[in-house]
Design a protein around this motif. Structure first.
Motif, PDB file in Angstrom:
ATOM      1  N   LYS A 154      39.464   3.235  59.965  1.00 18.45           N
ATOM      2  CA  LYS A 154      38.023   3.506  60.027  1.00 18.45           C
ATOM      3  C   LYS A 154      37.826   4.981  60.307  1.00 18.45           C
ATOM      4  O   LYS A 154      38.489   5.549  61.171  1.00 18.45           O
ATOM      5  CB  LYS A 154      37.370   2.723  61.164  1.00 18.45           C
ATOM      6  CG  LYS A 154      37.303   1.254  60.977  1.00 18.45           C
ATOM      7  CD  LYS A 154      36.435   0.663  62.070  1.00 18.45           C
ATOM      8  CE  LYS A 154      37.099  -0.522  62.694  1.00 18.45           C
ATOM      9  NZ  LYS A 154      36.373  -1.058  63.821  1.00 18.45           N
ATOM     10  N   VAL A 204      35.807   7.616  62.114  1.00 18.94           N
ATOM     11  CA  VAL A 204      34.906   7.578  63.272  1.00 18.94           C
ATOM     12  C   VAL A 204      34.271   8.932  63.565  1.00 18.94           C
ATOM     13  O   VAL A 204      33.466   9.049  64.480  1.00 18.94           O
ATOM     14  CB  VAL A 204      35.636   7.042  64.525  1.00 18.94           C
ATOM     15  CG1 VAL A 204      35.989   5.580  64.342  1.00 18.94           C
ATOM     16  CG2 VAL A 204      36.863   7.854  64.861  1.00 18.94           C
ATOM     17  N   GLU A 239      34.463   5.676  54.719  1.00 16.14           N
ATOM     18  CA  GLU A 239      33.150   6.167  55.106  1.00 16.14           C
ATOM     19  C   GLU A 239      32.990   6.093  56.613  1.00 16.14           C
ATOM     20  O   GLU A 239      33.601   5.250  57.282  1.00 16.14           O
ATOM     21  CB  GLU A 239      32.057   5.364  54.406  1.00 16.14           C
ATOM     22  CG  GLU A 239      32.084   5.577  52.898  1.00 16.14           C
ATOM     23  CD  GLU A 239      30.978   4.846  52.190  1.00 16.14           C
ATOM     24  OE1 GLU A 239      30.424   3.880  52.751  1.00 16.14           O
ATOM     25  OE2 GLU A 239      30.674   5.239  51.061  1.00 16.14           O
ATOM     26  N   GLN A 299      31.942   5.187  60.105  1.00 16.31           N
ATOM     27  CA  GLN A 299      31.464   3.926  60.689  1.00 16.31           C
ATOM     28  C   GLN A 299      30.524   4.248  61.834  1.00 16.31           C
ATOM     29  O   GLN A 299      30.859   5.041  62.711  1.00 16.31           O
ATOM     30  CB  GLN A 299      32.650   3.114  61.221  1.00 16.31           C
ATOM     31  CG  GLN A 299      33.675   2.778  60.173  1.00 16.31           C
ATOM     32  CD  GLN A 299      33.117   1.803  59.150  1.00 16.31           C
ATOM     33  OE1 GLN A 299      32.572   0.779  59.501  1.00 16.31           O
ATOM     34  NE2 GLN A 299      33.266   2.132  57.876  1.00 16.31           N
ATOM     35  N   ASP A 300      29.350   3.656  61.830  1.00 14.75           N
ATOM     36  CA  ASP A 300      28.391   3.854  62.917  1.00 14.75           C
ATOM     37  C   ASP A 300      28.902   3.158  64.157  1.00 14.75           C
ATOM     38  O   ASP A 300      29.460   2.063  64.099  1.00 14.75           O
ATOM     39  CB  ASP A 300      27.015   3.289  62.543  1.00 14.75           C
ATOM     40  CG  ASP A 300      26.384   4.075  61.416  1.00 14.75           C
ATOM     41  OD1 ASP A 300      26.681   5.283  61.295  1.00 14.75           O
ATOM     42  OD2 ASP A 300      25.603   3.486  60.655  1.00 14.75           O
ATOM     43  N   SER A 301      28.702   3.772  65.295  1.00  6.76           N
ATOM     44  CA  SER A 301      29.132   3.182  66.559  1.00  6.76           C
ATOM     45  C   SER A 301      28.239   2.015  66.899  1.00  6.76           C
ATOM     46  O   SER A 301      27.014   2.115  66.877  1.00  6.76           O
ATOM     47  CB  SER A 301      29.081   4.234  67.671  1.00  6.76           C
ATOM     48  OG  SER A 301      29.407   3.642  68.893  1.00  6.76           O
ATOM     49  N   LYS A 302      28.849   0.886  67.215  1.00  6.17           N
ATOM     50  CA  LYS A 302      28.070  -0.317  67.546  1.00  6.17           C
ATOM     51  C   LYS A 302      27.968  -0.503  69.045  1.00  6.17           C
ATOM     52  O   LYS A 302      27.374  -1.450  69.518  1.00  6.17           O
ATOM     53  CB  LYS A 302      28.717  -1.538  66.903  1.00  6.17           C
ATOM     54  CG  LYS A 302      28.646  -1.471  65.398  1.00  6.17           C
ATOM     55  CD  LYS A 302      29.312  -2.645  64.759  1.00  6.17           C
ATOM     56  CE  LYS A 302      29.206  -2.468  63.254  1.00  6.17           C
ATOM     57  NZ  LYS A 302      30.196  -3.113  62.515  1.00  6.17           N
TER      58      LYS A 302
END
Length: 175
Positions: free
Chosen positions: A100, A102, A166, A168-171
């Motif tokens: 991923k 980041v 791509e 990854q948005d932090s969840k």
């Protein structure tokens, strides 16, 4: 009472007489005599000409040997091939789909991508290799890492395939 019942039965039986049946039979005879049956004659059947199979001694088109010979003719130069003699980098031991992106980092005019594999984060730059399909990082932007991979197609030829990781948005939410 018995006489009355007998009389009723006789009246019922007399009603079942043969009066209208004769008229119907006469009409059917007249229609049958006037009707002409017209049947078209059947066509002559087509003559069957048997096919003579003359390719019994020809090579089998589905023979694996013939297929290999045709494939050898199709790729005389061998095309693209991966450098198998090159020392593998650490991130080439992981499949691309387990990585991923980041974030990014810029140091000394060079942009690095931050890739997370399992619980560890690694810095990579353009020109490094990653993934199990001989992946080469071709470019890094703020939200994508473009990777050129070499994979084999159905005929065994090596072909290039473009992939991207791509951002990854932090969840995780900060509390």
């Amino acid at each position: 009472m018995r006489k009355l019942a007998s009389l009723a039965c006789l009246l019922l039986l007399s009603a079942c007489g043969d009066s209208d049946v004769q008229e119907v039979r006469q009409w059917m005879k007249e229609v049958d005599a006037q009707t002409r049956v017209a049947v078209k004659p059947l066509e002559e059947p087509k003559t069957f000409v048997p096919f003579a199979y003359a390719a019994q001694d020809a090579p089998d088109p589905f023979s694996p040997n013939k297929l290999l010979a045709e494939l050898a003719k199709a790729r005389p130069g061998g095309g693209i091939q991966p450098d198998t003699g090159r020392r593998k980098e650490f991130l080439e031991g992981f499949p691309l789909d387990t990585m991923k992106m980041v974030g990014t980092l810029a140091k000394g005019g060079v942009t690095y991508a931050l890739l997370q594999v399992d619980r560890s984060v690694y810095q990579v730059r353009q020109g490094q290799h990653l993934g199990q399909n001989f992946g080469l990082i071709t470019s890094i932007s703020e939200d994508t890492v473009n990777v050129k991979e070499l994979v084999q197609d159905a005929t065994g030829d090596w072909v290039e395939r473009m992939s991207k990781l791509e951002l990854q948005d932090s969840k995780e939410s900060t509390q």
